[in-house]
Design an enzyme around this catalytic site. Structure first.
Site, PDB file in Angstrom:
ATOM      1  N   ASN A 120       0.672  -1.291   0.075  1.00  0.00           N
ATOM      2  CA  ASN A 120      -0.109   0.121  -0.113  1.00  0.00           C
ATOM      3  C   ASN A 120       0.862   1.230   0.082  1.00  0.00           C
ATOM      4  OD1 ASN A 120       0.482  -1.003   2.755  1.00  0.00           O
ATOM      5  ND2 ASN A 120      -1.020   0.848   3.456  1.00  0.00           N
ATOM      6  N   GLU A 174       0.271   5.282   0.836  1.00  0.00           N
ATOM      7  CA  GLU A 174      -0.624   6.384   1.318  1.00  0.00           C
ATOM      8  C   GLU A 174      -0.186   7.604   0.761  1.00  0.00           C
ATOM      9  OE1 GLU A 174      -1.748   4.443   5.736  1.00  0.00           O
ATOM     10  OE2 GLU A 174      -0.529   5.954   5.745  1.00  0.00           O
ATOM     11  N   ASN A 175      -1.149   8.521   1.052  1.00  0.00           N
ATOM     12  CA  ASN A 175      -1.007   9.938   0.475  1.00  0.00           C
ATOM     13  C   ASN A 175      -1.551  10.964   1.470  1.00  0.00           C
ATOM     14  OD1 ASN A 175      -1.714  12.465  -1.329  1.00  0.00           O
ATOM     15  ND2 ASN A 175      -0.360  11.232  -2.778  1.00  0.00           N
ATOM     16  N   ALA A 176      -1.239  11.860   1.392  1.00  0.00           N
ATOM     17  CA  ALA A 176      -1.560  13.032   2.343  1.00  0.00           C
ATOM     18  C   ALA A 176      -3.463  13.149   1.984  1.00  0.00           C
ATOM     19  CB  ALA A 176      -1.038  14.374   2.461  1.00  0.00           C
ATOM     20  N   CYS A 209      -4.130   0.744  -2.462  1.00  0.00           N
ATOM     21  CA  CYS A 209      -4.174  -0.709  -1.777  1.00  0.00           C
ATOM     22  C   CYS A 209      -3.131  -1.483  -2.265  1.00  0.00           C
ATOM     23  CB  CYS A 209      -5.364  -1.394  -1.548  1.00  0.00           C
ATOM     24  SG  CYS A 209      -6.707  -0.401  -0.722  1.00  0.00           S
ATOM     25  N   GLU A 241      -3.101  -4.675  -2.700  1.00  0.00           N
ATOM     26  CA  GLU A 241      -3.680  -5.748  -3.795  1.00  0.00           C
ATOM     27  C   GLU A 241      -3.901  -5.197  -5.012  1.00  0.00           C
ATOM     28  OE1 GLU A 241      -6.125  -6.283   0.175  1.00  0.00           O
ATOM     29  OE2 GLU A 241      -5.036  -4.750  -0.864  1.00  0.00           O
ATOM     30  N   CYS A 269     -10.350  -4.789   0.784  1.00  0.00           N
ATOM     31  CA  CYS A 269     -11.356  -3.781   0.770  1.00  0.00           C
ATOM     32  C   CYS A 269     -12.480  -3.836  -0.330  1.00  0.00           C
ATOM     33  CB  CYS A 269     -10.893  -2.186   1.094  1.00  0.00           C
ATOM     34  SG  CYS A 269     -10.205  -1.758  -0.712  1.00  0.00           S
ATOM     35  N   CYS A 295     -10.643  -3.305  -3.671  1.00  0.00           N
ATOM     36  CA  CYS A 295      -9.899  -4.237  -4.105  1.00  0.00           C
ATOM     37  C   CYS A 295     -10.650  -5.798  -4.289  1.00  0.00           C
ATOM     38  CB  CYS A 295      -8.909  -4.711  -2.858  1.00  0.00           C
ATOM     39  SG  CYS A 295      -7.673  -3.216  -2.636  1.00  0.00           S
TER      40      CYS A 295
END
Length: 165
Positions: free
Chosen positions: A63, A65-67, A74, A76, A113, A116
């Protein structure tokens, strides 16, 4: 009078990592290693996914992430995008997913999720192959035979209009 229908969900649960077939252990180990490569500065929740292709090749993703939270991706979906982009004719046969937090693997497995699940469903549809889903956690390993178990009433290309471009 309405008809009541049920949806069943079944999976295999292994109490120890050693009970898995060698190929599945390799896939879970790759997913755990990939989780360690995640970029998760906001949640600290690192996820790795490893996909075995029909050829035996393993691709993986983590994964990112981003602000701007919706901009992250994700593990997957990262792994599936890599597989499709680089090996479009080599069909996925299994995906292992491992989440890690500050204490290592969580006590309970983390399933894909909704986004995904839909992407896995599309990949099954694209290739005509069911993809085994292997979920790793501290207490057990769960193996699910295809996304239909996790997403039984999925949206698909068949849901679109016949005359859709």
């Amino acid at each position: 009078m309405p008809i009541i229908k049920n949806i069943m969900f079944s999976y295999k649960e292994f109490e120890s990592f050693e009970e898995l077939e060698t190929e599945d252990r390799e896939l879970v180990n790759t997913a755990k290693e990939s989780a360690g490569m995640a970029y998760a500065p906001y949640s600290g929740f690192m996820v790795g996914a490893a996909i075995r292709l029909e050829s035996g090749r393993i691709v993986h993703g983590s994964n990112v992430e981003n602000a701007a939270f919706p901009s992250g991706i994700c593990a997957e979906r990262t792994a599936i995008a890599w597989a499709v982009s680089n090996f479009p004719h080599d069909k996925p046969v299994a995906i292992a997913i491992a989440a890690m937090n500050a204490d290592g693997l969580p006590a309970e497995s983390v399933s894909p999720c909704g986004n995904c699940r839909q992407v896995i469903a599309e990949e099954e549809s694209r290739t005509g192959n069911k993809i085994r889903i292997i979920l790793a956690c501290k207490s057990s390993i769960r193996v699910i035979e295809g996304i239909g178990m996790l997403l039984p009433m999925q949206f698909s290309g068949k849901s679109l209009r016949e005359d859709h471009p």
